[in-house]
Design a protein around this motif. Structure first.
Motif, mmCIF file in Angstrom:
data_model
loop_
_atom_site.group_PDB
_atom_site.id
_atom_site.type_symbol
_atom_site.label_atom_id
_atom_site.label_comp_id
_atom_site.label_asym_id
_atom_site.label_seq_id
_atom_site.Cartn_x
_atom_site.Cartn_y
_atom_site.Cartn_z
ATOM 1 N N LEU A 148 39.926 41.126 67.726
ATOM 2 C CA LEU A 148 38.634 40.693 68.252
ATOM 3 C C LEU A 148 37.716 41.886 68.498
ATOM 4 N N VAL A 149 38.252 42.957 69.045
ATOM 5 C CA VAL A 149 37.443 44.175 69.246
ATOM 6 C C VAL A 149 36.883 44.643 67.902
ATOM 7 N N THR A 150 37.708 44.597 66.885
ATOM 8 C CA THR A 150 37.274 45.016 65.542
ATOM 9 C C THR A 150 36.166 44.104 65.010
ATOM 10 N N LYS A 151 36.276 42.808 65.228
ATOM 11 C CA LYS A 151 35.225 41.880 64.791
ATOM 12 C C LYS A 151 33.907 42.169 65.501
ATOM 13 N N ILE A 152 33.979 42.448 66.798
ATOM 14 C CA ILE A 152 32.771 42.769 67.568
ATOM 15 C C ILE A 152 32.178 44.085 67.080
ATOM 16 N N LEU A 153 33.022 45.065 66.865
ATOM 17 C CA LEU A 153 32.568 46.367 66.365
ATOM 18 C C LEU A 153 31.936 46.238 64.977
ATOM 19 N N ASN A 154 32.561 45.476 64.104
ATOM 20 C CA ASN A 154 32.021 45.301 62.751
ATOM 21 C C ASN A 154 30.702 44.534 62.757
ATOM 22 N N ALA A 155 30.558 43.607 63.707
ATOM 23 C CA ALA A 155 29.311 42.836 63.804
ATOM 24 C C ALA A 155 28.156 43.721 64.275
ATOM 25 N N TYR A 156 28.469 44.756 65.053
ATOM 26 C CA TYR A 156 27.418 45.628 65.587
ATOM 27 C C TYR A 156 27.955 47.041 65.820
ATOM 28 N N PRO A 157 28.134 47.805 64.737
ATOM 29 C CA PRO A 157 28.684 49.164 64.858
ATOM 30 C C PRO A 157 27.843 50.097 65.742
ATOM 31 N N LYS A 158 26.553 49.842 65.817
ATOM 32 C CA LYS A 158 25.691 50.692 66.649
ATOM 33 C C LYS A 158 26.038 50.598 68.132
ATOM 34 N N ALA A 159 26.818 49.600 68.506
ATOM 35 C CA ALA A 159 27.223 49.462 69.912
ATOM 36 C C ALA A 159 27.967 50.700 70.401
ATOM 37 N N THR A 160 28.546 51.451 69.490
ATOM 38 C CA THR A 160 29.282 52.655 69.888
ATOM 39 C C THR A 160 28.356 53.700 70.515
ATOM 40 N N ARG A 161 27.049 53.573 70.301
ATOM 41 C CA ARG A 161 26.064 54.520 70.857
ATOM 42 C C ARG A 161 25.518 54.086 72.212
ATOM 43 N N GLY A 162 25.851 52.863 72.619
ATOM 44 C CA GLY A 162 25.284 52.302 73.839
ATOM 45 C C GLY A 162 26.058 52.707 75.085
ATOM 46 N N ARG A 163 25.332 53.174 76.096
ATOM 47 C CA ARG A 163 25.952 53.590 77.358
ATOM 48 C C ARG A 163 25.824 52.489 78.405
ATOM 49 N N ASP A 164 26.890 52.317 79.174
ATOM 50 C CA ASP A 164 26.837 51.355 80.269
ATOM 51 C C ASP A 164 26.045 51.951 81.435
ATOM 52 N N VAL A 165 25.974 51.253 82.544
ATOM 53 C CA VAL A 165 25.157 51.682 83.678
ATOM 54 C C VAL A 165 25.648 53.021 84.257
ATOM 55 N N LYS A 166 26.914 53.341 84.034
ATOM 56 C CA LYS A 166 27.464 54.608 84.522
ATOM 57 C C LYS A 166 27.411 55.708 83.467
ATOM 58 N N GLY A 167 26.768 55.405 82.329
ATOM 59 C CA GLY A 167 26.608 56.400 81.279
ATOM 60 C C GLY A 167 27.775 56.506 80.316
ATOM 61 N N ARG A 168 28.714 55.580 80.409
ATOM 62 C CA ARG A 168 29.896 55.645 79.552
ATOM 63 C C ARG A 168 29.646 54.959 78.209
ATOM 64 N N LEU A 169 30.103 55.605 77.157
ATOM 65 C CA LEU A 169 30.102 55.026 75.814
ATOM 66 C C LEU A 169 31.363 54.178 75.640
ATOM 67 N N PRO A 170 31.373 53.298 74.652
ATOM 68 C CA PRO A 170 32.587 52.520 74.401
ATOM 69 C C PRO A 170 33.848 53.385 74.213
ATOM 70 N N ILE A 171 33.712 54.550 73.617
ATOM 71 C CA ILE A 171 34.896 55.411 73.437
ATOM 72 C C ILE A 171 35.476 55.810 74.798
ATOM 73 N N HIS A 172 34.605 56.046 75.771
ATOM 74 C CA HIS A 172 35.086 56.377 77.121
ATOM 75 C C HIS A 172 35.857 55.200 77.718
ATOM 76 N N LEU A 173 35.312 53.997 77.544
ATOM 77 C CA LEU A 173 35.977 52.800 78.060
ATOM 78 C C LEU A 173 37.308 52.557 77.352
ATOM 79 N N ALA A 174 37.341 52.827 76.062
ATOM 80 C CA ALA A 174 38.585 52.665 75.300
ATOM 81 C C ALA A 174 39.676 53.575 75.867
ATOM 82 N N MET A 175 39.307 54.799 76.177
ATOM 83 C CA MET A 175 40.291 55.736 76.727
ATOM 84 C C MET A 175 40.704 55.322 78.146
ATOM 85 N N GLU A 176 39.740 54.906 78.953
ATOM 86 C CA GLU A 176 40.026 54.478 80.331
ATOM 87 C C GLU A 176 40.956 53.275 80.386
#
Length: 128
Positions: A86-114
């Protein structure tokens, strides 16, 4: 410095209010109803893709108050432990999401590691 300033802006993305009209996809992810999100992907793919590009934001109660929450479905999928497929489907639907920061400034890669995402997901995020 304006904390609400978006460091990266995509004109294809939209925004909804978490307290008034969160997307179906976001609500499914938050409730960990991953099978519902999969059904959306299969049955209403255009809506699924649109909602993958939709920021869900929440502001404080007072007018003009700061954001208290800001996320795309990719952020939610990582935080709420969605299955890799499911994560892959969401990522493939909108790859630019990897550039988006949450309210705390975290990118998806940060959340993936956390949140202990698999190596495959981490690699996919880095390569998107």
């Amino acid at each position: 410095v304006n904390k609400d300033r978006k460091e990266w802006f995509d004109p294809d993305a939209s925004e909804v209010d978490y307290d008034k009209n969160p997307t179906d996809l976001f609500q499914a992810l938050e409730a960990r109803q991953f099978s519902y999100a999969e059904e959306m992907f299969n049955q209403v793919p255009m809506q699924f893709t649109k909602e993958c590009k939709t920021w869900v934001v929440a502001r404080g109660q007072k007018k003009g108050s700061q954001l208290r929450f800001r996320a795309l479905p990719l952020h939610a999928a990582l935080v709420f432990g969605a299955p890799d497929d499911l994560v892959t489907k969401i990522l493939n639907a909108y790859p630019k999401a990897t550039r988006g920061r949450d309210v705390k400034g975290r990118l998806p890669i940060h959340l993936a590691m956390e949140h202990d995402a698999t190596e495959d997901i981490v690699t996919s995020l880095l390569e998107a």
